[in-house]
Scaffold this motif. Structure first.
Motif: not given
Length: 167
Positions: A114-125
């Motif tokens: 879910g949203k606490d997954d340690p693999q989440i990153s965001l790409i900011k364009v």
């Protein structure tokens, strides 16, 4: 060819939002002068036109962006005859507040925890410029106008709208 109307600043942001928010694009990165493309969903667009995408921290695209931050985004909505291409710069960010803001349940297919997954990153364009092709009157009227333009040879009245976008 139809009407040409280039858009700048806030008008450009509104067109980007209309044609790209929560839509799938071909997200293109560069590596060794080669283009790599993959479909990605636009998670959100800020008031200044900044675009957001979810990505796995250890993904190949994140590594490519760390080496070369230029991106090319292509959106196609064939049903509406809407097309948008954008160039910009991207950066990989970790921002838990932005993750919370943009999260939706469908993302669990890629982030099992879910949203606490340690693999989440965001790409900011940050988009810089682009071009759009649109219809002024909807699909049916546009198809009729295209047919009439083919019959009469008058391409100025095909119902299309296009222009440059600059932020």
């Amino acid at each position: 060819m139809g009407t040409i109307k280039s858009l700048y600043d806030q008008q450009a942001v509104e067109k980007i939002r209309e044609m790209a928010d929560e839509k799938i694009c071909l997200f293109c990165t560069y590596q060794n002068n080669e283009i790599a493309s993959r479909p990605m969903s636009t998670a959100g667009i800020d008031d200044d036109g900044t675009m957001w995408f979810f990505s796995q921290k250890d993904s190949e695209k994140n590594e490519q962006l760390r080496l070369e931050n230029k991106v090319y985004l292509m959106y196609i909505d064939q049903d509406k005859h809407h097309y948008l291409s954008l160039t910009g710069t991207a950066e990989v960010v970790e921002d838990r507040q932005k993750v919370d803001e943009l999260w939706n349940g469908f993302l669990k297919a890629w982030f099992e925890e879910g949203k606490d997954d340690p693999q989440i990153s965001l790409i900011k364009v940050t988009p810089e410029e682009g071009h759009y092709w649109d219809t002024q009157n909807g699909k049916l009227v546009t198809l009729i106008k295209i047919a009439m333009a083919a019959v009469t040879g008058n391409r100025d009245k095909d119902g299309s709208l296009e222009g440059d976008i600059r932020l």
